[in-house]
Scaffold this motif. Sequence first.
Motif, mmCIF file in Angstrom:
data_model
loop_
_atom_site.group_PDB
_atom_site.id
_atom_site.type_symbol
_atom_site.label_atom_id
_atom_site.label_comp_id
_atom_site.label_asym_id
_atom_site.label_seq_id
_atom_site.Cartn_x
_atom_site.Cartn_y
_atom_site.Cartn_z
ATOM 1 N N HIS A 1 5.623 -9.368 -6.669
ATOM 2 C CA HIS A 1 4.193 -9.142 -6.791
ATOM 3 C C HIS A 1 3.820 -8.365 -8.057
ATOM 4 C CE1 HIS A 1 3.949 -9.484 -2.102
ATOM 5 N NE2 HIS A 1 4.382 -10.581 -2.693
ATOM 6 N N ASP A 2 4.622 -7.409 -8.427
ATOM 7 C CA ASP A 2 4.290 -6.589 -9.588
ATOM 8 C C ASP A 2 4.341 -7.393 -10.888
ATOM 9 O OD1 ASP A 2 3.820 -4.277 -8.126
ATOM 10 O OD2 ASP A 2 5.914 -3.636 -8.203
ATOM 11 N N LEU B 1 1.449 -9.865 -10.935
ATOM 12 C CA LEU B 1 0.198 -9.215 -11.323
ATOM 13 C C LEU B 1 0.144 -9.018 -12.832
ATOM 14 C CD1 LEU B 1 -2.444 -7.795 -10.624
ATOM 15 C CD2 LEU B 1 -1.126 -5.721 -10.140
ATOM 16 N N VAL C 1 -2.592 -10.860 -15.345
ATOM 17 C CA VAL C 1 -3.419 -10.027 -16.222
ATOM 18 C C VAL C 1 -3.182 -10.398 -17.684
ATOM 19 C CG1 VAL C 1 -3.763 -7.675 -17.080
ATOM 20 C CG2 VAL C 1 -3.628 -8.100 -14.615
ATOM 21 N N ARG D 1 0.471 -0.410 -11.106
ATOM 22 C CA ARG D 1 -0.293 -1.414 -10.359
ATOM 23 C C ARG D 1 -1.799 -1.140 -10.403
ATOM 24 N NH1 ARG D 1 1.425 -3.733 -4.502
ATOM 25 N NH2 ARG D 1 3.226 -4.286 -5.782
ATOM 26 N N LEU E 1 -3.182 -2.249 -13.691
ATOM 27 C CA LEU E 1 -3.223 -3.710 -13.783
ATOM 28 C C LEU E 1 -4.341 -4.296 -12.928
ATOM 29 C CD1 LEU E 1 0.591 -4.563 -13.735
ATOM 30 C CD2 LEU E 1 -0.985 -4.857 -15.660
ATOM 31 N N LEU E 2 -4.586 -3.722 -11.758
ATOM 32 C CA LEU E 2 -5.678 -4.200 -10.908
ATOM 33 C C LEU E 2 -7.024 -3.958 -11.585
ATOM 34 C CD1 LEU E 2 -4.445 -3.106 -7.367
ATOM 35 C CD2 LEU E 2 -4.725 -5.447 -8.207
ATOM 36 N N LEU F 1 -7.279 -6.577 -14.154
ATOM 37 C CA LEU F 1 -7.535 -7.868 -13.515
ATOM 38 C C LEU F 1 -9.018 -8.020 -13.202
ATOM 39 C CD1 LEU F 1 -6.362 -10.470 -12.185
ATOM 40 C CD2 LEU F 1 -6.177 -9.154 -10.076
#
Length: 279
Positions: free
Chosen positions: A66-67, A70, A74, A145, A148-149, A152
């Motif tokens: 998942h990391d 992501l 991005v 994370r 990055l979110l 995103l």
Amino acid sequence: MCGSSVVLCCPEDGRDDEADGDDKGGNGVEKPQEVGQPKVTHSAALVEDLTAQKTAALRVELANNHDIALAAVVHAMLLSVVYDYCSNVDSALQIRLTHEHIETSMKRRDACRAVAEFEGLRETWGDHIPGNPADLWEWCLQQNRDELLSLLAFAAAHSVNAVRKLHCYDRKGAFEHADQLGQALAVNMTKWFEPTGDSNFSHINRQSIEAVIREEKGDQAALAVKAAGKKLEAVGIAERMVVDSGWLPEPVRISIPAADTKRDDADFDEETPHPVAAE
């Protein structure tokens, strides 16, 4: 490259480690390949086959990490919206954001609060994101994370498009989803738009101005608009009447989809007992 044969160096049959060492000069640089030395060649069809299997493996591994997924998403999205096109920097992910320049649809771009706010976000992120797109991938891998979110969300926001243009019938579903998005975000459009003469009333006819005031303030107030000698006077009256009222023109409202309205009515009917006639 895709569609062309890949040629790789291959040691001759029977060559030992010592012979391999002899092919290098004293400075460790390989000698030019001799004419007639055997080569490994791949047909375009085989390259396509093998790289398809490589792609399948990458998909599985990415789906389970998942990391990195992501960071990869991005990276791909930022390449689409932050940098000018760079032919030698790309993403393996087939993700492209269509970035509509909505400012060209605005009559008074400089007066739009949301445009100014978004430009501020772009400047803030511009101070953090590498200036060279070739450095973006490694930079994304280094971010946590939460960062990055945030990126995103910033990148995804570029792709939002609720602009209704003439003859855009094929985007009806997109407009409905824009309202659903606005509801999910709890958007209060009165924070971003104020109905004034310049922003709204001077751009509609007198009959429409009268209809707005009747809708918001009633028939008596609408008579004042109707009695105005000139449109400019009617615009001023309407502007004063709606100030701080929360009224917004229909196109800028976050409306509730009809399906949700029907569902709400059905829920109300189920929960509310129906009256029973007296015997």
